[in-house]
Design an enzyme around this catalytic site. Sequence first.
Site, PDB file in Angstrom:
ATOM      1  N   GLU A   1       0.787  -1.153  -0.052  1.00 34.30           N
ATOM      2  CA  GLU A   1       0.051  -0.050   0.107  1.00 34.30           C
ATOM      3  C   GLU A   1       0.943   1.322  -0.123  1.00 34.30           C
ATOM      4  O   GLU A   1       1.912   0.995   0.475  1.00 34.30           O
ATOM      5  CB  GLU A   1      -0.797  -0.173   1.410  1.00 34.30           C
ATOM      6  CG  GLU A   1      -1.814  -0.628   1.179  1.00 34.30           C
ATOM      7  CD  GLU A   1      -2.750  -0.681   2.601  1.00 34.30           C
ATOM      8  OE1 GLU A   1      -2.394   0.018   3.716  1.00 34.30           O
ATOM      9  OE2 GLU A   1      -3.447  -1.615   2.920  1.00 34.30           O
TER      10      GLU A   1
ATOM     11  N   LYS B   1       2.274   4.560   1.393  1.00 31.88           N
ATOM     12  CA  LYS B   1       2.460   4.965   2.793  1.00 31.88           C
ATOM     13  C   LYS B   1       2.657   6.343   2.742  1.00 31.88           C
ATOM     14  O   LYS B   1       3.361   7.060   2.297  1.00 31.88           O
ATOM     15  CB  LYS B   1       3.976   4.568   3.148  1.00 31.88           C
ATOM     16  CG  LYS B   1       4.081   4.815   4.865  1.00 31.88           C
ATOM     17  CD  LYS B   1       5.367   4.249   5.076  1.00 31.88           C
ATOM     18  CE  LYS B   1       5.537   4.499   6.753  1.00 31.88           C
ATOM     19  NZ  LYS B   1       5.204   5.976   7.287  1.00 31.88           N
TER      20      LYS B   1
ATOM     21  N   ARG C   1      -1.758  10.029  11.209  1.00 33.67           N
ATOM     22  CA  ARG C   1      -2.620   8.647  11.381  1.00 33.67           C
ATOM     23  C   ARG C   1      -3.927   9.156  11.988  1.00 33.67           C
ATOM     24  O   ARG C   1      -3.574   9.922  12.772  1.00 33.67           O
ATOM     25  CB  ARG C   1      -1.861   7.736  12.095  1.00 33.67           C
ATOM     26  CG  ARG C   1      -2.696   6.406  12.233  1.00 33.67           C
ATOM     27  CD  ARG C   1      -1.759   5.449  12.689  1.00 33.67           C
ATOM     28  NE  ARG C   1      -2.256   3.998  12.701  1.00 33.67           N
ATOM     29  CZ  ARG C   1      -2.112   2.728  12.768  1.00 33.67           C
ATOM     30  NH1 ARG C   1      -0.573   2.932  13.042  1.00 33.67           N
ATOM     31  NH2 ARG C   1      -2.531   1.626  12.694  1.00 33.67           N
TER      32      ARG C   1
ATOM     33  N   ARG D   1      -2.419   8.977  16.563  1.00 36.14           N
ATOM     34  CA  ARG D   1      -1.579   7.793  16.715  1.00 36.14           C
ATOM     35  C   ARG D   1      -1.322   7.648  18.287  1.00 36.14           C
ATOM     36  O   ARG D   1      -1.280   6.502  18.623  1.00 36.14           O
ATOM     37  CB  ARG D   1      -0.272   8.038  15.842  1.00 36.14           C
ATOM     38  CG  ARG D   1       1.074   7.427  16.507  1.00 36.14           C
ATOM     39  CD  ARG D   1       1.384   6.191  15.777  1.00 36.14           C
ATOM     40  NE  ARG D   1       2.690   5.705  15.752  1.00 36.14           N
ATOM     41  CZ  ARG D   1       3.217   5.254  17.099  1.00 36.14           C
ATOM     42  NH1 ARG D   1       2.426   5.058  18.172  1.00 36.14           N
ATOM     43  NH2 ARG D   1       4.382   4.858  17.101  1.00 36.14           N
TER      44      ARG D   1
ATOM     45  N   GLU E   1      -4.956   7.725   6.915  1.00 35.94           N
ATOM     46  CA  GLU E   1      -3.929   8.619   6.999  1.00 35.94           C
ATOM     47  C   GLU E   1      -4.611  10.030   6.508  1.00 35.94           C
ATOM     48  O   GLU E   1      -5.240  10.265   5.412  1.00 35.94           O
ATOM     49  CB  GLU E   1      -2.760   8.595   6.092  1.00 35.94           C
ATOM     50  CG  GLU E   1      -1.346   9.364   6.603  1.00 35.94           C
ATOM     51  CD  GLU E   1      -0.585   8.852   7.865  1.00 35.94           C
ATOM     52  OE1 GLU E   1      -0.914   8.036   8.459  1.00 35.94           O
ATOM     53  OE2 GLU E   1       0.563   9.490   7.950  1.00 35.94           O
TER      54      GLU E   1
ATOM     55  N   ARG F   1       3.892  -3.950  17.708  1.00 36.26           N
ATOM     56  CA  ARG F   1       4.885  -3.825  16.459  1.00 36.26           C
ATOM     57  C   ARG F   1       5.058  -5.074  16.132  1.00 36.26           C
ATOM     58  O   ARG F   1       5.768  -5.867  16.942  1.00 36.26           O
ATOM     59  CB  ARG F   1       6.080  -2.870  16.807  1.00 36.26           C
ATOM     60  CG  ARG F   1       6.769  -2.688  15.452  1.00 36.26           C
ATOM     61  CD  ARG F   1       8.065  -1.744  16.173  1.00 36.26           C
ATOM     62  NE  ARG F   1       7.740  -0.594  16.543  1.00 36.26           N
ATOM     63  CZ  ARG F   1       7.380   0.580  15.975  1.00 36.26           C
ATOM     64  NH1 ARG F   1       7.062   0.573  14.734  1.00 36.26           N
ATOM     65  NH2 ARG F   1       7.092   1.549  16.726  1.00 36.26           N
TER      66      ARG F   1
ATOM     67  N   LYS G   1       7.213  -1.623   7.147  1.00 35.54           N
ATOM     68  CA  LYS G   1       7.189  -0.304   6.496  1.00 35.54           C
ATOM     69  C   LYS G   1       8.587  -0.502   5.502  1.00 35.54           C
ATOM     70  O   LYS G   1       9.672  -0.754   5.985  1.00 35.54           O
ATOM     71  CB  LYS G   1       7.330   0.967   7.379  1.00 35.54           C
ATOM     72  CG  LYS G   1       7.780   0.812   8.464  1.00 35.54           C
ATOM     73  CD  LYS G   1       7.856   1.883   9.357  1.00 35.54           C
ATOM     74  CE  LYS G   1       8.428   1.986  10.487  1.00 35.54           C
ATOM     75  NZ  LYS G   1       8.192   2.700  11.631  1.00 35.54           N
TER      76      LYS G   1
HETATM   77  P1  ATP Z   1       5.517   3.795  14.040  1.00 31.53           P
HETATM   78  O1  ATP Z   1       4.003   4.447  13.918  1.00 31.53           O
HETATM   79  O2  ATP Z   1       5.884   2.707  13.430  1.00 31.53           O
HETATM   80  O3  ATP Z   1       6.124   4.173  15.375  1.00 31.53           O
HETATM   81  P2  ATP Z   1       6.441   6.420  13.050  1.00 31.53           P
HETATM   82  O4  ATP Z   1       5.529   7.034  13.974  1.00 31.53           O
HETATM   83  O5  ATP Z   1       7.806   6.902  12.846  1.00 31.53           O
HETATM   84  O6  ATP Z   1       6.645   4.796  13.329  1.00 31.53           O
HETATM   85  P3  ATP Z   1       6.299   5.619  10.250  1.00 31.53           P
HETATM   86  O7  ATP Z   1       7.588   5.191  10.557  1.00 31.53           O
HETATM   87  O8  ATP Z   1       6.302   6.854   9.446  1.00 31.53           O
HETATM   88  O9  ATP Z   1       5.653   6.282  11.822  1.00 31.53           O
HETATM   89  O10 ATP Z   1       5.274   4.581   9.780  1.00 31.53           O
HETATM   90  C1  ATP Z   1       4.162   3.857  10.429  1.00 31.53           C
HETATM   91  C2  ATP Z   1       2.926   5.112  10.227  1.00 31.53           C
HETATM   92  O11 ATP Z   1       2.788   5.220   8.551  1.00 31.53           O
HETATM   93  C3  ATP Z   1       1.597   4.817  10.642  1.00 31.53           C
HETATM   94  O12 ATP Z   1       1.243   4.874  11.870  1.00 31.53           O
HETATM   95  C4  ATP Z   1       0.629   5.524   9.729  1.00 31.53           C
HETATM   96  O13 ATP Z   1       0.660   6.787  10.290  1.00 31.53           O
HETATM   97  C5  ATP Z   1       1.516   5.750   8.505  1.00 31.53           C
HETATM   98  N1  ATP Z   1       0.938   5.163   7.206  1.00 31.53           N
HETATM   99  C6  ATP Z   1       0.773   5.764   6.200  1.00 31.53           C
HETATM  100  N2  ATP Z   1       0.010   4.941   5.418  1.00 31.53           N
HETATM  101  C7  ATP Z   1      -0.339   3.868   5.830  1.00 31.53           C
HETATM  102  C8  ATP Z   1      -0.791   2.593   5.338  1.00 31.53           C
HETATM  103  N3  ATP Z   1      -1.389   2.591   4.131  1.00 31.53           N
HETATM  104  N4  ATP Z   1      -0.894   1.786   6.294  1.00 31.53           N
HETATM  105  C9  ATP Z   1      -0.632   1.864   7.506  1.00 31.53           C
HETATM  106  N5  ATP Z   1      -0.069   3.077   7.960  1.00 31.53           N
HETATM  107  C10 ATP Z   1       0.222   3.904   6.973  1.00 31.53           C
END
Ligand code: ATP
Length: 601
Positions: free
Chosen positions: A264, A266, A271, A286, A316, A433, A439
């Site tokens: 998908e 990102k 979030r 989040r 998102e 996690r 990701k």
């Molecule tokens: P994490 O949420 O894993 O602790 P982080 O806050 O640094 O890490 P990212 O590393 O950017 O966030 O990756 C996770 C985030 O990506 C999710 O919390 C969500 O907000 C975002 N995201 C964007 N697109 C999607 C998607 N298609 N499915 C799931 N999450 C997505």
Amino acid sequence: MALNSDLKYSLLAEFYEKIEKTTSRIAMTEYLVSLFKKTPTDVIDKVIYLTQGKLRPDYEGVELGIAEKLAMRAIAKALAISISEVEKEYNRSGDIGLTVQNLMQKRRATSILDYFGAPSGLHPLTVSKVYDTLVRVAKASGVGAQETKINLLISLLKDASPNEAKYILRIVTGKLRLGIADMTILDALSIAFTGTKSAREIIERAYNVHPDLGYIAKVLATKGIEGVKDIRIKVGIPVLPMLAERLNDPVEILKKLGGECLAEYKYDGERVQVHKDGNRVLLFSRRLENITHHYPDVVEYMLRDLDCEKCIVEGEIVAVDLNTGDMLPFQDLMHRRRKYDVKRAMEEYPVNVYLFDILFVDGEELIEKPLPERRKYLEKIVKPTEEVKIAVSKRVDNPNDLMLFFEQAVSMGCEGIMCKSTLKNSIYQMGARGWLWIKFKRDYQYEMTDTVDLVVIGAFHGRGRRAGTYGALLMAAYSPEEDAFKTVCKVGSGFTDEDLEQLPKLLEPYKIPHRHPRVISKMDADIWFVPAIVLEIIGAEITLSPLHTCALNKIERGVGLAIRFPRFTGRYRFDKKAEQATTEEELIEMYKSQKKTKVMA
Ligand code: ATP
């Protein structure tokens, strides 16, 4: 409340002191267990909230935070001393809690009677008294709220010992930082109420669907572990979000996911967990904060586009370019969040929502269902519109396709892709996690260091503030070999109001009713031009893209090059003819030699 169904606040203060002194997590858990065992059922929730330095779970957004200045006024009044005396002590100790404790102790030493003329301990403070008073402090609003807050605080200080006062002041100013993790409290609850740590998993599951430790403790204390097992997802109460592991190698990713995955986009935004109940919508971040008030537009979209009575979906929120509808980077969304005036922020920074999961719909819990099934539920209730869409996704079973999808996502303004398991066990893992979601973000960032000169070959109608003029221009590089102009980006940023007024006049003589024969484009512009006008453009980087024709099939099959986040520099290159614009070959070279800078993620 009778004292046998309440707890002396002094016991809680003593517990805080012990916690502050210990460096051992085991000891911390033991102190908590012994506190919970002593705590009457009626106030177990209050004890937990106070210990966490709050009054309610975070998602309810009850703010206690009293400014230290106000707290100092309350101390001065309660002790009948001057503000400057309080400030002096505060400057010395640097802590509002120690300030009140020291001042009260000093006062005691010089007085036979307690400072209010009553022997201390006459009205012992209880947990309920402290908690209920603090709730009134938090609720006081409107005219005279400050005085009300001060008077409530004074009423507590009158009955407090110096030690109790220390913690009361720390709580009201948001400075009680005992550092007890939620997980430690879960451990302690399990031991205190079931005798062993083995019920911890059941309690944690309940916490994941209803992350309110006070509530969980109350259910445990009144109904036992069976009661906790019955705790279910409830619309209006945020669920702890599922998190992703990270890998940057398509081969590894597919191996981890059993050879196949749902990839998908990102999206680079915020979030959001959307809870819809009839005509009421709540939005959680989040971190499970209630962010509904930031996004009245999203609330409207959800009411309009979610076809269900009650549901919880996740997605998102992404800022989009007002003029082109293109996605903008995360920073732009944050600009909106910082705006004081939500209505103006909505107009200046419109957003789209990309939904990617569903946890609950009309009485049915979906978290235990595999992702492909959840997807079907999501597709059933979402009516895609301009503002609300389901995340772009693709079933992928080989590294090459995964890489291509990744490049496509990046060229569209995404951060990378999420690779999600589609196996039978691909449940929604609340609060965890795990390897069901991986990701795949870029571990380096390319930088476009030089500007390019591109030819205007088309335009798109403006929306919103730019209605009546151009929203974006379609730009092309030149290929001398083919004598053709090939598209490389759609630019809508960097134009001043003056530019916007001038551009239609400037381009009018070149307008044609169809694509010019020397233009190669996959995009369908609203207006086409004879290639003539050259503009200087800068972008964040050059990426592979399936949307543009510049360098199509020259680097990889099926994709060309695009400029990500392009912007007009303000320079019209009237000194250049269209054929003197940056060439396709130059862009290919620039793409290959882009500076790679490691980004610490
Ligand atoms: P994490 O949420 O894993 O602790 P982080 O806050 O640094 O890490 P990212 O590393 O950017 O966030 O990756 C996770 C985030 O990506 C999710 O919390 C969500 O907000 C975002 N995201 C964007 N697109 C999607 C998607 N298609 N499915 C799931 N999450 C997505």
